[in-house]
Design a protein around this motif. Structure first.
Motif, PDB file in Angstrom:
ATOM      1  N   VAL A  73      15.152  29.036  -6.521  1.00  0.00           N
ATOM      2  CA  VAL A  73      13.562  28.457  -6.680  1.00  0.00           C
ATOM      3  C   VAL A  73      14.498  27.553  -7.597  1.00  0.00           C
ATOM      4  O   VAL A  73      13.693  26.041  -7.074  1.00  0.00           O
ATOM      5  CB  VAL A  73      13.063  28.681  -6.987  1.00  0.00           C
ATOM      6  N   LEU A 103       9.485  19.736  -7.067  1.00  0.00           N
ATOM      7  CA  LEU A 103       9.716  20.819  -8.005  1.00  0.00           C
ATOM      8  C   LEU A 103       8.719  20.799  -9.165  1.00  0.00           C
ATOM      9  O   LEU A 103       7.890  21.394 -10.249  1.00  0.00           O
ATOM     10  CB  LEU A 103      10.592  21.914  -8.445  1.00  0.00           C
ATOM     11  N   GLN A 155      16.952  35.161  -6.420  1.00  0.00           N
ATOM     12  CA  GLN A 155      16.354  34.692  -6.008  1.00  0.00           C
ATOM     13  C   GLN A 155      15.497  33.306  -6.811  1.00  0.00           C
ATOM     14  O   GLN A 155      15.003  32.052  -6.704  1.00  0.00           O
ATOM     15  CB  GLN A 155      14.506  34.971  -5.517  1.00  0.00           C
ATOM     16  N   GLU A 169       9.655  29.258 -15.462  1.00  0.00           N
ATOM     17  CA  GLU A 169       7.980  28.590 -15.023  1.00  0.00           C
ATOM     18  C   GLU A 169       8.171  28.238 -16.572  1.00  0.00           C
ATOM     19  O   GLU A 169       7.052  26.658 -16.648  1.00  0.00           O
ATOM     20  CB  GLU A 169       6.943  28.943 -14.453  1.00  0.00           C
ATOM     21  N   ILE A 222      10.359  36.268  -5.274  1.00  0.00           N
ATOM     22  CA  ILE A 222       9.747  34.853  -6.116  1.00  0.00           C
ATOM     23  C   ILE A 222       8.179  35.326  -7.192  1.00  0.00           C
ATOM     24  O   ILE A 222       8.267  34.903  -8.716  1.00  0.00           O
ATOM     25  CB  ILE A 222       9.291  33.238  -5.101  1.00  0.00           C
ATOM     26  N   ALA A 278       8.070  28.003  -0.272  1.00  0.00           N
ATOM     27  CA  ALA A 278       9.612  28.399   0.317  1.00  0.00           C
ATOM     28  C   ALA A 278       9.632  28.726   1.615  1.00  0.00           C
ATOM     29  O   ALA A 278      10.050  28.977   2.202  1.00  0.00           O
ATOM     30  CB  ALA A 278       9.212  29.804  -0.852  1.00  0.00           C
ATOM     31  N   ILE A 323       4.421  28.065  -4.780  1.00  0.00           N
ATOM     32  CA  ILE A 323       5.799  27.930  -4.090  1.00  0.00           C
ATOM     33  C   ILE A 323       5.451  28.894  -3.837  1.00  0.00           C
ATOM     34  O   ILE A 323       6.995  28.640  -2.711  1.00  0.00           O
ATOM     35  CB  ILE A 323       6.507  28.447  -6.197  1.00  0.00           C
ATOM     36  N   ARG A 324       4.915  30.214  -2.957  1.00  0.00           N
ATOM     37  CA  ARG A 324       4.918  30.387  -1.858  1.00  0.00           C
ATOM     38  C   ARG A 324       4.935  30.230  -0.518  1.00  0.00           C
ATOM     39  O   ARG A 324       5.982  29.784   0.347  1.00  0.00           O
ATOM     40  CB  ARG A 324       4.054  31.437  -1.907  1.00  0.00           C
ATOM     41  N   ASN A 373      13.378  20.037  -8.781  1.00  0.00           N
ATOM     42  CA  ASN A 373      15.124  21.044  -9.326  1.00  0.00           C
ATOM     43  C   ASN A 373      16.334  20.689  -9.057  1.00  0.00           C
ATOM     44  O   ASN A 373      16.375  19.794  -8.400  1.00  0.00           O
ATOM     45  CB  ASN A 373      15.162  22.158  -8.275  1.00  0.00           C
ATOM     46  N   HIS A 420      10.796  25.172   3.709  1.00  0.00           N
ATOM     47  CA  HIS A 420      11.637  24.892   2.995  1.00  0.00           C
ATOM     48  C   HIS A 420      12.115  25.266   4.548  1.00  0.00           C
ATOM     49  O   HIS A 420      12.860  26.272   4.428  1.00  0.00           O
ATOM     50  CB  HIS A 420      11.993  25.275   1.468  1.00  0.00           C
TER      51      HIS A 420
END
Length: 349
Positions: free
Chosen positions: A60, A209, A56, A179, A267, A244, A240-241, A136, A247
């Protein structure tokens, strides 16, 4: 004779029907097997992701995806940047990251055939500079070499020195990403740049990102009472949650029972948060958010939501917080905002 012909016709018709039936049966079984295989794969992927959280993390960061692949990052001239210097810095012993320094367009003649010392010294007379943090899937050329070269040319034409680098694990930089390491790399480059600017304005610009990295960095700078002159967020998300879950890659699993547990919690298990919506509560400098309405990678509503969070932030009270949307008819999508003829005016304002 008629009877024989009738019998022969009946047999032929019966034989044809048998072939059709057999063919249909084979097709049905193949489709059934394909469906079962797809269902097994559909269930198998979340299980594997849960059992192997590192997968995962790779999804990301996507740092293993390099577009374009065959590119020599040591030669920015190959990408049309004839006033850009490639060099390397060490955020910590044994870790080397690649950096690009593009000088303002009016200095391009002077920059020809100059060495690293000349480029570094030029920062002492800079009028302003941008630290660019890429997203990213790639390198400091997040949208592909040609696209980012154009962005740097636009910023260079506006008189900015542009410093862009690859976090560890991207491009030809050493190490592997996290991160924490992305944030520490960006802080290191920021301080390296800051001490060479001789009090010239320094702006932090994050894309995709990279906006999560940017808010992490600026939050830490503000905690130390040394904020940048402004924070620019291009195509940002809240955290990010939420990104994601929004996305396109998550579309086939979004309504799967346990989606959060399988994917989003995994994540977090990798210590990946990029919580920009929380960071804005600790930032105390002007904030500019740029977002295209037709962005399919980071949906427009996430950028708008982040803007509302920033607008309510006590720490940003008294600082300008601006949200600039770009109509979907312009087709700027996720990474073409640099095409806007209004960009120069927006940045000056």
């Amino acid at each position: 004779d008629r009877k024989d012909k009738g019998t022969e016709g009946y047999c032929s018709s019966s034989y044809t029907m048998e072939i059709i039936f057999f063919t249909q049966t084979c097709v049905w079984w193949r489709l059934r097997r394909l469906f079962l295989a797809l269902m097994l794969l559909y269930v198998f992927i979340p299980v594997i992701v849960k059992l192997c959280p590192s997968i995962q993390a790779k999804l990301v960061f996507l740092n293993f995806v390099r577009v374009p692949y065959f590119i020599d990052l040591k030669r920015p001239l190959d990408q049309g940047l004839n006033h850009t210097h490639n060099f390397y810095l060490e955020p910590e012993p044994g870790v080397r990251v690649g950096v690009w320094h593009t000088v303002p367009a009016h200095m391009w003649r002077d920059a020809q055939n100059k060495d690293g010392h000349w480029f570094e010294s030029s920062l002492g007379s800079a009028q302003s500079a941008i630290l660019y943090l890429h997203g990213n899937a790639g390198t400091s050329l997040p949208a592909g070499a040609a696209l980012t070269a154009v962005l740097f040319q636009v910023l260079s034409a506006l008189g900015f020195h542009v410093i862009a680098f690859d976090y560890r694990g991207w491009g030809d930089s050493d190490g592997s990403p996290s991160e924490l390491s992305m944030t520490s790399d960006a802080l290191f480059i920021y301080h390296w740049l800051k001490v060479r600017l001789n009090k010239a304005p320094l702006y932090v610009w994050g894309h995709s990102l990279g906006t999560g990295v940017a808010t992490n960095v600026v939050r830490r700078l503000c905690d130390r009472d040394s904020p940048p002159d402004a924070l620019i967020l291009e195509s940002p998300f809240t955290n990010i949650r939420e990104e994601a879950k929004s996305h396109p890659f998550s579309m086939v699993y979004r309504f799967l029972p346990g989606f959060d547990w399988f994917f989003l919690d995994t994540i977090s298990a990798n210590d990946i948060y990029f919580a920009s919506d929380d960071n804005v509560n600790h930032i105390s400098c002007p904030v500019l958010i740029l977002h295209a309405e037709d962005d399919a990678v980071v949906p427009f509503h996430l950028g708008k939501k982040l803007y509302h969070a920033a607008s309510r932030s006590q720490s940003l009270s008294g600082h300008k917080v601006q949200f600039v949307p770009f109509d979907s008819s312009l087709s700027y999508k996720h990474k073409f905002i640099y095409r806007s003829p209004e960009l120069a005016h927006i940045l000056r304002y």
